[in-house]
Each structure stands twice: as C-alpha cells, then as structure tokens.
Design an enzyme around this catalytic site. Structure first.
Site, mmCIF file in Angstrom:
data_model
loop_
_atom_site.group_PDB
_atom_site.id
_atom_site.type_symbol
_atom_site.label_atom_id
_atom_site.label_comp_id
_atom_site.label_asym_id
_atom_site.label_seq_id
_atom_site.Cartn_x
_atom_site.Cartn_y
_atom_site.Cartn_z
ATOM 1 N N ARG A 1 0.845 -1.202 0.000
ATOM 2 C CA ARG A 1 0.000 0.000 0.000
ATOM 3 C C ARG A 1 0.880 1.252 0.000
ATOM 4 N NH1 ARG A 1 -3.059 -0.879 5.312
ATOM 5 N NH2 ARG A 1 -1.101 -1.935 5.750
ATOM 6 N N TYR B 1 11.944 -1.709 -3.414
ATOM 7 C CA TYR B 1 11.771 -0.303 -3.743
ATOM 8 C C TYR B 1 13.092 0.293 -4.219
ATOM 9 C CZ TYR B 1 7.172 0.068 -1.413
ATOM 10 O OH TYR B 1 5.857 -0.072 -1.061
ATOM 11 N N ARG C 1 11.371 5.679 3.487
ATOM 12 C CA ARG C 1 11.699 7.109 3.438
ATOM 13 C C ARG C 1 12.462 7.562 4.673
ATOM 14 N NH1 ARG C 1 5.938 9.260 2.657
ATOM 15 N NH2 ARG C 1 6.957 11.291 2.898
ATOM 16 N N ASP D 1 2.120 5.150 -0.250
ATOM 17 C CA ASP D 1 1.608 6.398 0.295
ATOM 18 C C ASP D 1 1.401 7.441 -0.796
ATOM 19 O OD1 ASP D 1 1.708 5.412 2.915
ATOM 20 O OD2 ASP D 1 3.806 6.025 3.158
#
Length: 296
Positions: free
Chosen positions: A60, A123, A220, A62
C-alpha cells in the site's frame, strides 16, 4: 480464513504501474483520488457490473509514491471473468487515466494472494546530488540533495541494518501492529543514467531497498538517515544507533515521497504459494515487541 476465492469465483492477478504524483496513495479514501479507487471504478465500468469489486494489493503505497511493479488481485464471479477475460486488458487501457496502467492480468494459481503470498517487496529511492539540481525531465521521480553524497559511507552504514529487527525507530506506529521486519537488501549505487543531462553522469544516486514487508514510512525514514551519513553530518554508526533505540529520532527526516518507486514484488514458486499465504498471516515478534500480522 479463505486460502483463495469463494466457490464460484476466480482470483485474477493484475500487474500494474502508476505515477503517484496526483494520487492520495493506494488505499481508497472518501473524497480523494487514489489508485485503488481509480482501478476499482474502471473495473466496474468495463465489466458492466453493479457487484462490489475490491482489490487486494501487495504494497500500500503512500501519497506521492510511484510504482513500476505493483501487484494486486481481485476475485470475480467465474461467469463474469469468462465473459470478459479476452478483452479486459484492452478495455481497461481505454478506461483508465494515463497515470495508471495494468500491464497484464490473468487467472492466479492456487494459493495466490497479492499481499500474503509475497516474500519480498523491492523499492528504489532516487536522489540527485548534482550541484545544478535534478534533470527537469526526472524532477517528479528524483529528490535533490544539495550536498555531495559519499556512497561508500552510506553502504557501510546500510550493512548494519540488514536482517530481522524491530524497525520502530523508522516507522510510523499503528496501534497493535508489529514493526518487526526483515531487511534483505539496502544498497546505494551511483549510476550513469543521467549522463546525457549532466555530461558526466555523476548526479544520480539510487538506493535499492528490499524486505519481506515494510511498515509505514520505513523506506523514506531509512533514506533520511542514510543521507545524513552520506553528506557527513552523522557518522557511519548513526543509523544503527537509531535502530537500536526503537524510538523516532528528531534528526531523521522522512524524505519526500516522489523519489520512491515500488519496483518489484517477489513470490515463491506456485507450489509454495499456499504455505506462504498461510505463514505470512501468523503473528511474529521479537522479545518485548507486540504481535500482529505483517503490514505493507
């Protein structure tokens, strides 16, 4: 607990990509534009059904985060799938907005679950430390860092974070949810992908981050800690010290979302999907850490 679609239904896997700039994240939210909302509405339209269409996703993302290799599944009545399967991909291409694409779809193997059968998510976070800034053609996908970065120091720091840990210091906590994750890969590389723009290709630094799952803001925040090492403001051991503290550190910024892209989701061989699906739903913990099923 269902290991697959209900009787009379077919589980369909979708492989998709999107530019996250204009989305308020993946998850459907009232009054907001989301990837899930756009896809589910498009599916209802092209399937010509008033039945609920609900997607389950591998990760999911952001608001503002992109995806190149996102995976989702949807359970459809068998007769509806049979009637539309041959033309569904082309019809979705005509109905969806330009910032989200479904590259492939098909009947999923037994035991497949886009979220729980996944064994890792990968990622990439892209940063430019070129003094002139970011290539204008990539500004929506690359963060500008205004100090030069030492990739070797960042990789030395990253190695201290690999393995299974409580990543509470790098996550936005959700009540009752575990922050225990297994970080499989965290590596920085200076690429030559922007050589034409800069003439020397020195400006783009890319982090590859792979884990069994991620909690909210984890990538992040990890990148934020690494950048402090890379530009010399913190020593190599700093990100590991933050991890060991298990609480958020005010020096660590959660970097902006636009540099982050979900690149790929990994799944086991078809014959192992069912066992992975069941195992991933079990609660896991480290000593002194609350238990709950894995998240993102």
């Amino acid at each position: 607990m269902l290991d697959g679609p209900a009787e009379g239904s077919v589980r369909v896997r979708l492989d998709l990509a999107y530019d996250g700039a204009e989305f308020s994240g993946w998850a459907r939210q009232p009054g907001r534009r989301t990837v899930q909302g756009e896809l589910e509405e498009a599916l209802r339209t092209v399937l010509r059904t008033g039945l609920p269409v609900e997607l389950t996703v591998a990760g999911r993302t952001d608001a503002g985060v992109h995806a190149r290799g996102q995976v989702a599944h949807v359970d459809l009545p068998a007769e509806l799938w049979a009637a539309h399967r041959e033309k569904l991909g082309r019809r979705l291409a005509g109905r969806l907005p330009a910032d989200v694409r479904v590259w492939s779809l098909g009947e999923a193997p037994h035991g497949f679950d886009a979220r729980f059968a996944a064994i890792w998510r990968r990622y990439a976070y892209r940063v430019s430390d070129h003094p002139g800034g970011v290539d204008p053609l990539r500004r929506g996908h690359v963060l500008w860092h205004d100090r030069p970065l030492d990739v070797a120091a960042m990789n030395e720091a990253a190695r201290l974070l690999l393995g299974e840990h409580d990543f509470a210091a790098y996550c936005k906590k959700r009540e009752g949810a575990t922050t225990v994750r297994t970080l499989l890969e965290l590596e920085w590389e200076r690429t030559t992908a922007d050589a034409m723009a800069h003439g020397d290709g020195t400006g783009l630094v890319v982090a590859t981050v792979r884990a069994d799952a991620f909690c909210h803001n984890m990538v992040r925040a990890l990148v934020g800690a690494m950048l402090l090492v890379g530009d010399g403001r913190r020593p190599v051991g700093f990100p590991g010290e933050v991890l060991a503290g298990r609480v958020r550190n005010s020096a660590v910024n959660v970097v902006r979302p636009h540099g982050l892209t979900l690149e790929e989701v990994g799944y086991p061989a078809d014959e192992l999907l069912l066992e992975r699906n069941r195992t991933a739903r079990r609660m896991r913990t480290l000593p002194g850490v609350p238990v709950s099923p894995p998240g993102r």
